[in-house]
Design an enzyme around this catalytic site. Structure first.
Site, PDB file in Angstrom:
ATOM      1  N   GLU A 516      16.890  10.534  -1.332  1.00 23.82           N
ATOM      2  CA  GLU A 516      16.929  10.082  -2.740  1.00 23.82           C
ATOM      3  C   GLU A 516      17.745  11.049  -3.594  1.00 23.82           C
ATOM      4  O   GLU A 516      18.515  10.640  -4.453  1.00 23.82           O
ATOM      5  CB  GLU A 516      15.513   9.915  -3.302  1.00 23.82           C
ATOM      6  CG  GLU A 516      14.645   8.881  -2.583  1.00 23.82           C
ATOM      7  CD  GLU A 516      15.302   7.516  -2.405  1.00 23.82           C
ATOM      8  OE1 GLU A 516      16.188   7.154  -3.207  1.00 23.82           O
ATOM      9  OE2 GLU A 516      14.950   6.816  -1.435  1.00 23.82           O
ATOM     10  N   HIS A 519      21.362  10.421  -3.208  1.00 16.56           N
ATOM     11  CA  HIS A 519      21.842   9.235  -3.918  1.00 16.56           C
ATOM     12  C   HIS A 519      22.451   9.591  -5.284  1.00 16.56           C
ATOM     13  O   HIS A 519      23.345   8.900  -5.766  1.00 16.56           O
ATOM     14  CB  HIS A 519      20.710   8.232  -4.126  1.00 16.56           C
ATOM     15  CG  HIS A 519      20.573   7.241  -3.006  1.00 16.56           C
ATOM     16  ND1 HIS A 519      21.650   6.589  -2.449  1.00 16.56           N
ATOM     17  CD2 HIS A 519      19.466   6.778  -2.357  1.00 16.56           C
ATOM     18  CE1 HIS A 519      21.208   5.781  -1.495  1.00 16.56           C
ATOM     19  NE2 HIS A 519      19.897   5.871  -1.418  1.00 16.56           N
ATOM     20  N   ASP A 584      21.445   9.145   3.990  1.00 19.30           N
ATOM     21  CA  ASP A 584      20.769   9.495   5.251  1.00 19.30           C
ATOM     22  C   ASP A 584      21.318  10.802   5.819  1.00 19.30           C
ATOM     23  O   ASP A 584      20.561  11.684   6.212  1.00 19.30           O
ATOM     24  CB  ASP A 584      20.963   8.379   6.295  1.00 19.30           C
ATOM     25  CG  ASP A 584      19.998   7.219   6.086  1.00 19.30           C
ATOM     26  OD1 ASP A 584      19.014   7.372   5.331  1.00 19.30           O
ATOM     27  OD2 ASP A 584      20.234   6.156   6.684  1.00 19.30           O
TER      28      ASP A 584
HETATM   29 ZN   LIG Z   1      18.571   4.850  -0.263  1.00 18.49          ZN
END
Ligand SMILES: [Zn+2]
Length: 680
Positions: A516, A519, A584
């Site tokens: 997160e 992101h 990821d």
């Molecule tokens: Zn995501």
């Protein structure tokens, strides 16, 4: 009813995983964060790590008949549904207080199949009658407005979002929308599966019109009309990959300019009837859609549009009506589109519906039962450790100038961490819930939510409002809010357990946290600043270096095969999944750095025959153990910005030197990428 919460409908929040649409009904025990029995030792970890970590799990965990995907992730969501069922069954018989009464009555109305059967198609009747009486386009647009107020999607979307250039303020948006198939490509592509899907869809629409009382002949014509109207909307829509670029959605204008852009929409009247506060400017997220559909509104006959609105209504209500509607809806959406063999049990659909309609009330009861203050404290500690790792990671980058780094630190330190549940619970006291009116309850809850989100227009942005309910097994980052959010539902095994070693917890929830955070700096997130504004804070040279790295990742994932069946082979769309793949790879790296800070580089005792480093990667790999139907895999290849489990694992580890070191992989082996991509 098939309502979508507006907050998430028009948007591209970066979530950790895409929602699953169904679950099965066996009892789920606690899912371990590290599972020796899942491992397939017949495969070398350096040859196919996903198969090594999950091979035995995949062999012994077939997809249940009422599922299209079954993974360890879904097992945890299933576990949460059992907890929610227990809460709701108690609430419907012996409610303690007004919140339990409300959710208990809602759940009871959904479980009352006898009353729903008796009602048959009657919940559709008022709307069908109104639509039959529409005489001109003005009345047609009034009906669209009425549908939107009730939370039904049709023709286009209207919602509130932070202003892209002043995120402290929330404003009105209008946007593309109104199609029924999962993506615009379903209407446009010419491959065998797409052609077949459109044929089946048309048959499905025809059957639904017949169930609603039309003759087979009329229904066949109506189905053709629906497909034609929706194809027009699809052709005017931007594709998902294009929409990932915020620039493509950035079109502020005055309301009068929007009205001029698409006069046939009669937007002035629409806004006046929408239930929103008055406003004088808005963002038209896709102006081309409004231009093209404006022409379509002028050229297609009024009857065609009426047919379309009737279909959108039937389709939205279908899952809440009598068994014939539910079964036909499932036959197309569940069985054909997703490869699900049977519908999920009634109780589970009702738990899901209560969570979707009154989720912040049900979530409050869920949190009281499952999530204590210590859960919040221990998660926050991990978040801080991983934020420190990200700071260190940025510091060490050789491709980024100090000027951009200073801005990146600023953004990183401004990220708001929301953990478990919102500070303030949503007040549903104005929503009327009746024990004998399931369809009505759904409509009133959806109307409440629509009204609530529209009231935000032209007000300071409410950064504390959550986009997911607490029992959700997921997490998300919101670029305009610059916040990371972890619902209580994900903060448990297999992601986190107080009984597990740090290596396993960092490989689980640690990677989710790192994902997160990353992101905020992926190809989309990097275009927003610390305050959540869409603003370029990169030097030209650093932006170019970033894009070069991102392109490496996009190309790498575009080479991965997502599904191969008798309909052919589908590869991943590396541009659609770029943000998630970047997250990821970054998440895995950051969590590993944070773990290394804790355990140091000194040798630590092996557990179960694995070093802590190996346990970290195995825990990560095992989060993604899953089986999926070919149909579901095909759907996701088109619609899901996340890669399938296999590539979330193998894609990330083959770029990771730490992984290769942990398992002693040698150059030339499949889990050692010849051209390792690294953004963060
Ligand atoms: Zn995501």
């Amino acid at each position: 009813m098939r309502f979508r919460i507006l907050l998430l409908s028009g948007l591209l929040w970066a979530a950790f995983v895409s929602a699953q649409t169904s679950t099965n009904s066996t009892t789920i025990k606690e899912i371990p964060g590290f599972d020796l029995t899942a491992i397939d030792k017949s495969v070398e970890p350096c040859v196919d790590f996903y198969q090594y970590a999950c091979g035995n799990w995949m062999k012994t965990n077939a997809i249940p008949a009422d599922k299209s995907r079954w993974g360890r992730f879904d097992q945890l969501q299933e576990h949460n549904f059992y907890v929610l069922r227990d809460i709701l069954e108690g609430a419907q018989t012996k409610p303690k207080g007004p919140i339990e009464t409300k959710v208990g009555d809602f759940y009871a109305s959904c479980m009352d199949e006898a009353a729903i059967e008796k009602a048959g198609a009657t919940p559709l009747e008022p709307a069908m009658k109104r639509m039959a009486g529409i005489k001109d386009r003005q009345q047609l647009m009034e009906e669209v407005s009425s549908m939107h107020r009730d939370g039904l999607q049709a023709l286009f979307a209207f919602y509130s979002q932070p202003d892209m250039h002043d995120a402290n303020k929330t404003i009105a948006y209008i946007d593309q929308g109104g199609i029924s198939l999962p993506d615009r490509d379903y209407y446009i592509k010419d491959d065998a599966r797409s052609v077949e899907t459109r044929e089946k869809y048309q048959q499905h629409v025809q059957k639904m019109f017949e169930l609603a009382g039309d003759s087979p002949d009329a229904s066949a014509k109506e189905a053709k009309t629906v497909l034609a109207v929706e194809t027009g909307l699809a052709k005017a829509s931007m594709d998902r990959t294009e929409r990932r670029d915020p620039k493509s959605r950035d079109h502020m204008m005055t309301t009068s300019a929007a009205e001029t852009l698409a006069p046939n929409f009669d937007l002035a009247k629409y806004f006046a009837q929408s239930g929103s506060p008055k406003f004088s400017s808005l963002n038209v997220a896709n102006p081309e859609f409004f231009k093209q559909v404006n022409e379509q509104l002028g050229s297609a006959s009024l009857d065609d549009w009426k047919t379309y609105l009737r279909w959108r209504t039937i389709n939205s209500y279908a899952p809440s009506l009598s068994k014939v509607f539910v079964d036909e809806d499932f036959a197309f959406n569940g069985a054909f589109l997703s490869g699900q063999k049977e519908n999920e049990p009634r109780w589970e659909r009702c738990v899901r519906a209560t969570n979707a309609s009154l989720g912040m009330a049900l979530g409050q009861l869920y949190v009281d039962r499952t999530f204590g203050p210590e859960g919040k404290a221990r998660t926050l500690k991990m978040v801080e450790a991983i934020e420190a790792a990200m700071h260190q990671d940025i510091q060490q980058l050789d491709w980024m100038s100090d000027t951009t780094k200073q801005q990146a630190y600023k953004k990183l330190s401004a990220i708001v961490n929301n953990i478990g549940y919102p500070d303030k619970w949503r007040d549903y006291s104005s929503v009327t819930v009746k024990r004998d009116d399931y369809a009505g309850n759904l409509t009133r809850a959806a109307a409440f939510e629509t009204h609530r989100t529209l009231q935000k227009i032209d007000k300071p942005t409410d950064r504390k409002d959550w986009g997911m309910t607490p029992p959700t097994v997921n997490a998300y980052y919101r670029p305009p809010m610059n916040d990371i959010n972890f619902p209580a539902g994900i903060l448990q095994p297999p992601f986190y357990s107080k009984d597990m070693d740090d290596a396993v917890n960092y490989g689980g929830i640690g990677v989710v946290i790192g994902h997160e955070l990353t992101h905020g700096f992926d190809d989309q997130g990097r275009k927003y600043d610390a305050e959540g504004n869409f603003r370029d804070w990169w030097t030209a040279q650093d932006a170019e270096a970033f894009e070069k790295r991102a392109t490496c990742t996009a190309d790498e994932y575009s080479s991965f095969v997502s599904v191969k069946d008798d309909k052919g082979e589908v590869k991943l769309n590396g541009r659609l999944t770029l943000g998630e793949n970047t997250a990821d790879n970054g998440g895995l790296k950051l969590a590993y750095m944070a773990l290394t800070d804790i355990i140091g580089n000194t040798p630590v005792k092996e557990i179960d025959g694995y070093t802590p480093q190996q346990r970290f990667f195995l825990a990560y790999g095992q989060i993604w153990c899953q089986n999926v139907t070919d149909q579901e895999a095909r759907k996701r290849a088109l619609t899901d910005p996340h890669s399938p489990g296999q590539w979330r694992v193998n894609g990330a580890v083959q770029n990771s030197a730490a992984f290769q070191q942990a398992f002693g992989c040698k150059p030339g082996q499949p889990m050692v990428s010849e051209n390792a991509c690294r953004v963060w």
